[in-house]
Design a protein around this motif. Structure first.
Motif, PDB file in Angstrom:
ATOM      1  N   MET A   1       0.838  -1.201   0.000  1.00 56.26           N
ATOM      2  CA  MET A   1       0.000   0.000   0.000  1.00 56.26           C
ATOM      3  C   MET A   1       0.877   1.257   0.000  1.00 56.26           C
ATOM      4  N   ILE A   2       0.381   2.296  -0.655  1.00 58.34           N
ATOM      5  CA  ILE A   2       1.027   3.601  -0.619  1.00 58.34           C
ATOM      6  C   ILE A   2       0.012   4.653  -0.218  1.00 58.34           C
ATOM      7  N   ASN A   3       0.504   5.806   0.193  1.00 58.11           N
ATOM      8  CA  ASN A   3      -0.370   6.914   0.590  1.00 58.11           C
ATOM      9  C   ASN A   3      -0.235   8.015  -0.448  1.00 58.11           C
ATOM     10  N   PHE A   4      -1.330   8.342  -1.130  1.00 59.75           N
ATOM     11  CA  PHE A   4      -1.347   9.415  -2.121  1.00 59.75           C
ATOM     12  C   PHE A   4      -2.295  10.500  -1.645  1.00 59.75           C
ATOM     13  N   ASN A   5      -1.723  11.638  -1.207  1.00 57.69           N
ATOM     14  CA  ASN A   5      -2.525  12.763  -0.705  1.00 57.69           C
ATOM     15  C   ASN A   5      -3.491  12.357   0.408  1.00 57.69           C
ATOM     16  N   GLY A   6      -3.041  11.462   1.279  1.00 59.19           N
ATOM     17  CA  GLY A   6      -3.863  11.084   2.422  1.00 59.19           C
ATOM     18  C   GLY A   6      -4.770   9.902   2.181  1.00 59.19           C
ATOM     19  N   THR A   7      -4.759   9.327   0.953  1.00 55.69           N
ATOM     20  CA  THR A   7      -5.615   8.185   0.625  1.00 55.69           C
ATOM     21  C   THR A   7      -4.747   6.971   0.339  1.00 55.69           C
ATOM     22  N   LEU A   9      -3.731   3.681  -1.426  1.00 56.78           N
ATOM     23  CA  LEU A   9      -3.957   3.085  -2.734  1.00 56.78           C
ATOM     24  C   LEU A   9      -3.067   1.869  -2.901  1.00 56.78           C
ATOM     25  N   ALA A  10      -3.440   0.980  -3.799  1.00 53.79           N
ATOM     26  CA  ALA A  10      -2.571  -0.147  -4.126  1.00 53.79           C
ATOM     27  C   ALA A  10      -1.275   0.381  -4.711  1.00 53.79           C
ATOM     28  N   SER A  11      -0.158  -0.233  -4.347  1.00 50.99           N
ATOM     29  CA  SER A  11       1.145   0.282  -4.777  1.00 50.99           C
ATOM     30  C   SER A  11       1.335   0.194  -6.285  1.00 50.99           C
ATOM     31  N   GLU A  12       0.503  -0.615  -6.963  1.00 46.62           N
ATOM     32  CA  GLU A  12       0.635  -0.745  -8.415  1.00 46.62           C
ATOM     33  C   GLU A  12       0.029   0.443  -9.162  1.00 46.62           C
ATOM     34  N   THR A  13      -0.708   1.307  -8.450  1.00 49.25           N
ATOM     35  CA  THR A  13      -1.342   2.448  -9.104  1.00 49.25           C
ATOM     36  C   THR A  13      -0.292   3.300  -9.817  1.00 49.25           C
ATOM     37  N   ASN A  14      -0.534   3.608 -11.089  1.00 45.34           N
ATOM     38  CA  ASN A  14       0.442   4.353 -11.887  1.00 45.34           C
ATOM     39  C   ASN A  14       0.280   5.843 -11.661  1.00 45.34           C
ATOM     40  N   LEU A  15       1.257   6.449 -11.005  1.00 46.33           N
ATOM     41  CA  LEU A  15       1.222   7.880 -10.728  1.00 46.33           C
ATOM     42  C   LEU A  15       2.297   8.639 -11.515  1.00 46.33           C
ATOM     43  N   PHE A  69       1.444  15.632   9.169  1.00 44.85           N
ATOM     44  CA  PHE A  69       2.606  14.941   8.613  1.00 44.85           C
ATOM     45  C   PHE A  69       2.841  13.619   9.331  1.00 44.85           C
ATOM     46  N   GLU A  70       2.863  13.662  10.645  1.00 41.76           N
ATOM     47  CA  GLU A  70       3.093  12.458  11.449  1.00 41.76           C
ATOM     48  C   GLU A  70       1.988  11.433  11.239  1.00 41.76           C
ATOM     49  N   ALA A  71       0.748  11.882  11.244  1.00 45.59           N
ATOM     50  CA  ALA A  71      -0.390  10.968  11.097  1.00 45.59           C
ATOM     51  C   ALA A  71      -0.351  10.239   9.760  1.00 45.59           C
ATOM     52  N   GLN A  72       0.002  10.959   8.684  1.00 44.93           N
ATOM     53  CA  GLN A  72       0.053  10.334   7.370  1.00 44.93           C
ATOM     54  C   GLN A  72       1.163   9.290   7.290  1.00 44.93           C
ATOM     55  N   LEU A  73       2.304   9.575   7.894  1.00 46.18           N
ATOM     56  CA  LEU A  73       3.414   8.624   7.903  1.00 46.18           C
ATOM     57  C   LEU A  73       3.043   7.348   8.655  1.00 46.18           C
ATOM     58  N   LEU A  74       2.492   7.515   9.855  1.00 48.53           N
ATOM     59  CA  LEU A  74       2.147   6.358  10.683  1.00 48.53           C
ATOM     60  C   LEU A  74       1.008   5.547  10.079  1.00 48.53           C
ATOM     61  N   ASN A  75       0.118   6.209   9.363  1.00 48.73           N
ATOM     62  CA  ASN A  75      -0.990   5.536   8.705  1.00 48.73           C
ATOM     63  C   ASN A  75      -0.481   4.526   7.680  1.00 48.73           C
ATOM     64  N   VAL A  76       0.541   4.917   6.926  1.00 54.97           N
ATOM     65  CA  VAL A  76       1.101   4.018   5.915  1.00 54.97           C
ATOM     66  C   VAL A  76       1.876   2.875   6.566  1.00 54.97           C
ATOM     67  N   ALA A  77       2.640   3.175   7.618  1.00 54.91           N
ATOM     68  CA  ALA A  77       3.376   2.129   8.329  1.00 54.91           C
ATOM     69  C   ALA A  77       2.415   1.080   8.888  1.00 54.91           C
ATOM     70  N   LYS A  78       1.322   1.544   9.454  1.00 57.24           N
ATOM     71  CA  LYS A  78       0.322   0.630  10.007  1.00 57.24           C
ATOM     72  C   LYS A  78      -0.312  -0.211   8.910  1.00 57.24           C
ATOM     73  N   ALA A  79      -0.637   0.409   7.781  1.00 53.25           N
ATOM     74  CA  ALA A  79      -1.263  -0.300   6.661  1.00 53.25           C
ATOM     75  C   ALA A  79      -0.347  -1.375   6.094  1.00 53.25           C
ATOM     76  N   LEU A 110       3.574  11.545  -1.830  1.00 59.39           N
ATOM     77  CA  LEU A 110       3.494  10.092  -1.905  1.00 59.39           C
ATOM     78  C   LEU A 110       4.310   9.502  -0.765  1.00 59.39           C
ATOM     79  N   ILE A 111       3.724   8.565  -0.024  1.00 56.64           N
ATOM     80  CA  ILE A 111       4.405   7.950   1.119  1.00 56.64           C
ATOM     81  C   ILE A 111       4.430   6.438   0.942  1.00 56.64           C
TER      82      ILE A 111
END
Length: 279
Positions: A1-7, A9-15, A69-79, A110-111
């Motif tokens: 999983m990746i974080n795109f603008n707070g959402t 998404l599957a890491s395969e999403t082409n950005l 900033f912190e919340a978005q980082l931790l959200n991806v780590a948890k996911a 992107l995170i």
């Protein structure tokens, strides 16, 4: 999983289509370490990222606070099931549109996060050899001190190191002084004096560099100096080591025919791990 603008998404999403970071290197980034669901040196990372965005004239959103900033980082780590100990990277890039001149200065981010093995920093005493990289030079300017998505110098130096059986390379600035290593800041100990290049020499304004300077200044018998390092001094050194947030301290054991001790590196690793345990 990746974080795109707070959402998420599957890491395969082409950005990459029309992505300015991909097309022009129009982006900045931070690489952080998460331990027990906490970001190490959070404030230092946040303010360096904000400074980097200002330097390249990106528009910082009003809601891009340190808490957000912190919340978005931790959200991806948890996911990604790695919030106990993780390597996290956030890339901030200018939004699509324009060529060298962007249509506007608004940003997206992107995170991504991946699992690390050890929450504490480890002392690596294995053979670690470096040499100088002379094909290209670090420019003594403000842009060299921030993490941009244009790291082609570091990439070519890494390839050079691999081709020559080296573990890392030391990069020179345009005055032919040692600026940094490919993967971090460089420190040199001669006797009881610990020396590292000043940021004005073009080295990265490293978060771990800042921590090591603070810790070393508290050691009574060590004098800490920020000054230019000539390549000719390297073989006079008693100790060389590289610093980064992910690895902590990497001792250099060999430069050309000279081998080095790891005495101060070991002491600083212990002090650094105290900071990690304290959170």
């Amino acid at each position: 999983m990746i974080n795109f603008n707070g959402t998420l998404l599957a890491s395969e999403t082409n950005l990459l289509v029309n992505n300015r970071a991909f097309l022009f290197g129009d982006g900045v980034f931070e690489t952080l370490k998460c331990v027990d669901n906490k970001i190490l040196f959070l404030e230092d990372h946040y303010f360096r990222l904000m400074a980097s965005m200002r330097i390249v004239r990106m528009e910082i959103p009003m809601d891009f606070t340190m808490e957000y900033f912190e919340a978005q980082l931790l959200n991806v780590a948890k996911a990604n099931n790695c919030n106990d100990v993780a390597r996290i990277r956030i890339t901030v890039y200018r939004n699509n549109g324009g060529y060298y001149l962007p249509n506007d200065n608004s940003i997206s981010f992107l995170i991504s996060a991946s699992l690390l093995n050890n929450p504490l920093y480890e002392m690596r005493n294995q053979h670690y050899e470096v040499d100088l990289y002379k094909d290209f030079y670090v420019s003594k300017q403000l842009l060299s001190t921030i993490k941009t998505t244009n790291k082609i110098l570091n990439i070519t130096a890494s390839i050079f190191a691999k081709e020559n059986g080296l573990d890392n390379c030391l990069l020179l600035n345009d005055e032919k002084n040692v600026a940094e290593a490919v993967h971090g800041n460089i420190f040199m100990r001669i006797g009881n004096v610990l020396i590292t290049p000043p940021v004005a020499d073009g080295c990265l304004n490293g978060v771990m560099r800042k921590q090591i300077l603070k810790l070393a200044k508290k050691i009574e018998q060590i004098e800490v100096v920020e000054r230019s390092i000539s390549p000719f001094e390297l073989q006079k050194a008693d100790e060389l080591f590289i610093t980064s947030v992910i690895q902590g301290i990497q001792p250099i054991t060999k430069y050309r025919k000279k081998e080095f001790s790891t005495q101060l590196s070991e002491e600083l690793i212990q002090k650094l791990n105290v900071l990690v345990r304290l959170g």
